[in-house]
Design an enzyme around this catalytic site. Sequence first.
Site, PDB file in Angstrom:
ATOM      1  N   GLY A  11      91.690  -4.571-115.403  1.00 40.32           N
ATOM      2  CA  GLY A  11      90.996  -3.753-116.545  1.00 40.32           C
ATOM      3  C   GLY A  11      91.317  -2.336-116.685  1.00 40.32           C
ATOM      4  O   GLY A  11      90.403  -1.547-117.434  1.00 40.32           O
ATOM      5  N   ARG A  64      94.811 -26.758-123.393  1.00 43.59           N
ATOM      6  CA  ARG A  64      95.062 -25.338-123.881  1.00 43.59           C
ATOM      7  C   ARG A  64      94.231 -25.182-125.223  1.00 43.59           C
ATOM      8  O   ARG A  64      93.536 -24.366-125.334  1.00 43.59           O
ATOM      9  CB  ARG A  64      96.383 -24.895-124.155  1.00 43.59           C
ATOM     10  CG  ARG A  64      96.678 -23.807-124.397  1.00 43.59           C
ATOM     11  CD  ARG A  64      98.046 -23.198-124.559  1.00 43.59           C
ATOM     12  NE  ARG A  64      98.943 -23.465-123.553  1.00 43.59           N
ATOM     13  CZ  ARG A  64      99.162 -22.328-122.477  1.00 43.59           C
ATOM     14  NH1 ARG A  64      98.445 -21.341-122.569  1.00 43.59           N
ATOM     15  NH2 ARG A  64      99.781 -22.548-121.446  1.00 43.59           N
ATOM     16  N   ILE A  91      99.120 -17.274-121.853  1.00 44.14           N
ATOM     17  CA  ILE A  91      99.825 -17.319-123.165  1.00 44.14           C
ATOM     18  C   ILE A  91      99.038 -17.968-124.319  1.00 44.14           C
ATOM     19  O   ILE A  91      98.468 -19.016-123.976  1.00 44.14           O
ATOM     20  CB  ILE A  91     101.203 -18.133-123.215  1.00 44.14           C
ATOM     21  CG1 ILE A  91     101.932 -17.522-121.824  1.00 44.14           C
ATOM     22  CG2 ILE A  91     101.921 -18.668-124.271  1.00 44.14           C
ATOM     23  CD1 ILE A  91     103.387 -18.050-121.583  1.00 44.14           C
ATOM     24  N   LEU A  92      99.135 -17.407-125.226  1.00 39.00           N
ATOM     25  CA  LEU A  92      98.232 -17.929-126.708  1.00 39.00           C
ATOM     26  C   LEU A  92      98.974 -18.837-127.590  1.00 39.00           C
ATOM     27  O   LEU A  92     100.277 -18.344-127.760  1.00 39.00           O
ATOM     28  CB  LEU A  92      97.545 -16.970-127.126  1.00 39.00           C
ATOM     29  CG  LEU A  92      96.309 -16.136-126.446  1.00 39.00           C
ATOM     30  CD1 LEU A  92      96.284 -14.622-126.982  1.00 39.00           C
ATOM     31  CD2 LEU A  92      95.292 -16.787-126.056  1.00 39.00           C
ATOM     32  N   HIS A 108     102.825  -4.514-123.018  1.00 41.50           N
ATOM     33  CA  HIS A 108     103.821  -5.254-122.286  1.00 41.50           C
ATOM     34  C   HIS A 108     104.565  -4.014-121.382  1.00 41.50           C
ATOM     35  O   HIS A 108     105.005  -3.189-121.868  1.00 41.50           O
ATOM     36  CB  HIS A 108     104.734  -6.078-122.959  1.00 41.50           C
ATOM     37  CG  HIS A 108     105.634  -6.694-122.202  1.00 41.50           C
ATOM     38  ND1 HIS A 108     105.410  -8.079-121.322  1.00 41.50           N
ATOM     39  CD2 HIS A 108     106.978  -6.518-121.898  1.00 41.50           C
ATOM     40  CE1 HIS A 108     106.533  -8.384-120.970  1.00 41.50           C
ATOM     41  NE2 HIS A 108     107.573  -7.474-121.121  1.00 41.50           N
ATOM     42  N   ASP A 144     105.720 -12.082-126.478  1.00 44.26           N
ATOM     43  CA  ASP A 144     106.136 -10.631-126.132  1.00 44.26           C
ATOM     44  C   ASP A 144     107.311 -10.181-127.306  1.00 44.26           C
ATOM     45  O   ASP A 144     108.260  -9.518-127.205  1.00 44.26           O
ATOM     46  CB  ASP A 144     106.730 -10.439-124.988  1.00 44.26           C
ATOM     47  CG  ASP A 144     105.674 -10.626-123.563  1.00 44.26           C
ATOM     48  OD1 ASP A 144     106.216 -11.173-122.634  1.00 44.26           O
ATOM     49  OD2 ASP A 144     104.648 -10.385-123.926  1.00 44.26           O
ATOM     50  N   GLU A 173     101.121   3.565-119.760  1.00 42.80           N
ATOM     51  CA  GLU A 173     100.295   2.501-120.520  1.00 42.80           C
ATOM     52  C   GLU A 173      98.935   3.092-120.976  1.00 42.80           C
ATOM     53  O   GLU A 173      98.480   3.008-121.965  1.00 42.80           O
ATOM     54  CB  GLU A 173      99.998   1.189-119.827  1.00 42.80           C
ATOM     55  CG  GLU A 173     101.381   0.482-119.641  1.00 42.80           C
ATOM     56  CD  GLU A 173     100.864  -0.794-118.602  1.00 42.80           C
ATOM     57  OE1 GLU A 173      99.698  -1.432-118.882  1.00 42.80           O
ATOM     58  OE2 GLU A 173     101.864  -1.148-117.756  1.00 42.80           O
TER      59      GLU A 173
HETATM   60  C1  GRF Z   1      99.490  -4.206-115.530  1.00 45.18           C
HETATM   61  O1  GRF Z   1     100.665  -4.522-114.618  1.00 45.18           O
HETATM   62  C2  GRF Z   1     100.052  -3.810-116.696  1.00 45.18           C
HETATM   63  O2  GRF Z   1     101.322  -3.431-116.771  1.00 45.18           O
HETATM   64  C3  GRF Z   1      99.951  -4.843-117.642  1.00 45.18           C
HETATM   65  O3  GRF Z   1      98.795  -5.683-117.027  1.00 45.18           O
HETATM   66  C4  GRF Z   1      98.901  -5.302-115.821  1.00 45.18           C
HETATM   67  C5  GRF Z   1      97.131  -5.205-115.354  1.00 45.18           C
HETATM   68  O4  GRF Z   1      96.515  -4.423-116.313  1.00 45.18           O
HETATM   69  N1  GRF Z   1      99.658  -4.543-119.052  1.00 45.18           N
HETATM   70  P1  GRF Z   1      95.175  -3.814-116.274  1.00 45.18           P
HETATM   71  O5  GRF Z   1      94.768  -2.755-115.089  1.00 45.18           O
HETATM   72  O6  GRF Z   1      94.398  -5.024-115.943  1.00 45.18           O
HETATM   73  O7  GRF Z   1      94.837  -3.169-117.641  1.00 45.18           O
END
Ligand code: GRF
Length: 198
Positions: A11, A64, A91-92, A108, A144, A173
Site C-alpha cells: 500500500g 470471479r 484482473i477485473l 502499472h 493494462d 510511482e
Molecule cells: C509495486 O511493485 C508497484 O510497481 C505496483 O504495485 C506494487 C506494490 O505497490 N504498482 P504498493 O506498495 O502496494 O503500492
Amino acid sequence: KRVAILISGSGSNMEVLARDMAGDHPARPVVVLSNRPGAGGLAKAEALGIPTEVVDHTLYKGDRPGFERALSEALARHAPDIICLAGFMRILTPDFVGRWAGRMLNIHPSLLPKYRGLDTHARAIAAGDTQAGCTVHVVTGDLDDGPILGQARVPIEPGDTTETLAARVLVEEHRLYPAVLRRFASDDMTPVILPAGA
Ligand code: GRF
C-alpha cells in the site's frame, strides 16, 4: 470527489495518495479495500483514519463474478466517485470495469504500451532497454490498456537487478500517481510527464 483505493500489498502508493489528499485537494479517500486480509496497506490505512474493507478473493475460488459482486457491494457502501487501483493484483472483468467506465485508474510499473502484464522490470532489463518507468492509465476491459494519464521515466543502469530497478521506479510511482489524481479529480486530463520538461 470520493476516492476508493484498492490494494493487495504494502500500500505504499495508497499511502502517498492519501497523504496528498490530506492537503488542499478536490478529492479525499473514503475507503481502502484489499483482496488480501493480511495486506500491509490495511494497517497503514487504519493509521491514516481511512475506513477499510477486505474482500478475500480466496473465498471465491473459480467464482470471479461472485468476487466482483462482493467487491461492488463493499465499494457501494462508500459511494466512491473514483477508484484508484494501487498495487491491486487481481484482473477485473470487462463487466466490472464497465460499471466504473472512465472513473477507475491504475498504476502499472512499465512505460506502456510496453510490457503489459507481469514481471515488467525483468523484461525491460532482459530486452536491454536503457529506460524504464511507470504509467497511470484509465482502466478499460483490456489488461493494462486504456488512455494514458501520466508517465514517469527512469534510466536502467548497468548492473541493475529487478530489485534495484523496481525501487527506482517505485520512487517515481509515488510522485506520478498523486500528480495524476490531482488533475483527474479536477477533470483535467492533461497527461503528467515526469521528469518535468522531459
Ligand atoms: C509495486 O511493485 C508497484 O510497481 C505496483 O504495485 C506494487 C506494490 O505497490 N504498482 P504498493 O506498495 O502496494 O503500492
